[in-house]
Design an enzyme around this catalytic site. Sequence first.
Site, short mmCIF file in Angstrom:
data_model
loop_
_atom_site.label_atom_id
_atom_site.label_comp_id
_atom_site.label_asym_id
_atom_site.label_seq_id
_atom_site.Cartn_x
_atom_site.Cartn_y
_atom_site.Cartn_z
N CYS A 33 -0.84 -6.31 -5.93
CA CYS A 33 -1.88 -5.38 -5.47
C CYS A 33 -2.34 -4.47 -6.60
O CYS A 33 -3.43 -3.92 -6.55
CB CYS A 33 -1.40 -4.56 -4.27
N GLN A 47 8.85 -1.32 -2.21
CA GLN A 47 10.01 -1.72 -3.03
C GLN A 47 11.18 -0.76 -2.89
O GLN A 47 12.34 -1.17 -2.89
CB GLN A 47 9.56 -1.83 -4.50
N CYS A 81 3.77 -6.37 0.01
CA CYS A 81 3.58 -4.93 0.04
C CYS A 81 2.89 -4.56 1.35
O CYS A 81 1.92 -5.19 1.76
CB CYS A 81 2.78 -4.50 -1.18
N GLU A 82 3.43 -3.54 2.01
CA GLU A 82 2.91 -3.20 3.34
C GLU A 82 1.57 -2.47 3.28
O GLU A 82 0.89 -2.34 4.29
CB GLU A 82 3.94 -2.36 4.12
N HIS A 83 1.18 -2.02 2.11
CA HIS A 83 -0.11 -1.33 2.01
C HIS A 83 -1.28 -2.28 1.86
O HIS A 83 -2.39 -1.98 2.27
CB HIS A 83 -0.10 -0.38 0.79
N HIS A 84 -1.03 -3.44 1.24
CA HIS A 84 -2.14 -4.37 0.95
C HIS A 84 -1.89 -5.79 1.44
O HIS A 84 -2.76 -6.65 1.29
CB HIS A 84 -2.39 -4.42 -0.57
N HIS A 114 3.76 -6.11 -8.97
CA HIS A 114 2.98 -5.93 -7.74
C HIS A 114 1.57 -6.48 -7.92
O HIS A 114 0.79 -5.93 -8.71
CB HIS A 114 2.92 -4.44 -7.38
ZN LIG Z 1 0.25 -2.61 -2.42
#
Ligand SMILES: [Zn+2]
Length: 201
Positions: free
Chosen positions: A144, A114, A73-76, A142
Amino acid sequence: MQMQELIRKLLTELGEDPDREGLLDTPKRVTKAYEFLTSGYRANIDQVLNNALFTVDYNEMVIVKDIDFYSLCEHHLLPFFGKCHVAYIPSNKVIGLSKIPRLVDVFSRRLQVQERLTRQIADTIRETIRPLGVAVVMEATHLCMSMRGVEKQNSFAVTSAMLGAFHDNARTRMEFLELIKLRSAVPGLRDTPAGVGCIDD
Ligand SMILES: [Zn+2]
C-alpha cells in the site's frame, strides 16, 4: 455467491466490463483468493497447537527465524509481507517447531496491521506455554506504500514484541537480535513502534 456479486459490482465501479472474456471468472477467483487470505479467522488456535505441546527440561532460547509471511493491511486490503522471527525461553513446555510457522500463518491470514500481528503471535505463545520470555520481530514490505508511491523510504517496516526475559534483560534481547541478524539496521527498535506500518489514508 454474495461475494462474487460484490466483486462483479466492484469491476463495474472500476470502469471495467465484467462480461468481457478475461474477467468472466474473476469474481470466482477473487472470492477464492480472499477466502484463503482470510482463512485465519476460521482457524482454531487451540487445535493448531494443542497436540504439539511437550513438557521438557530445557530452558535455553528456542529460535525459529526467517518465517515467510503474507498478510493484508486492513487499511487498504493490500498485501504486506516479509520475514518473521520468533524466539522463546521455555519454562517447562515447548511447542513443536513446525507449529510456529503455522501460528504465524493463522494470524497473518486476517486483515491486520503489522504491530498487532506481531503482538498477537507473541501473546499466543505466552498464553499457551507460559515461557520465561517471548520475542517476535517482523520485517515487512507494505504494497500500500510502495505501489502508491507513498513514503517509499518507510515501506520496509520492522516491528517487535519483547515479553518477559526479552523485555527485562538487555543481554537476552541482544543475543536474540544477534542471532536473527536483522536485515535492517533496527534503529530505535522498541516494544511498540509507532507509525511504522502503513499510513492510514
Ligand atoms: Zn495499508
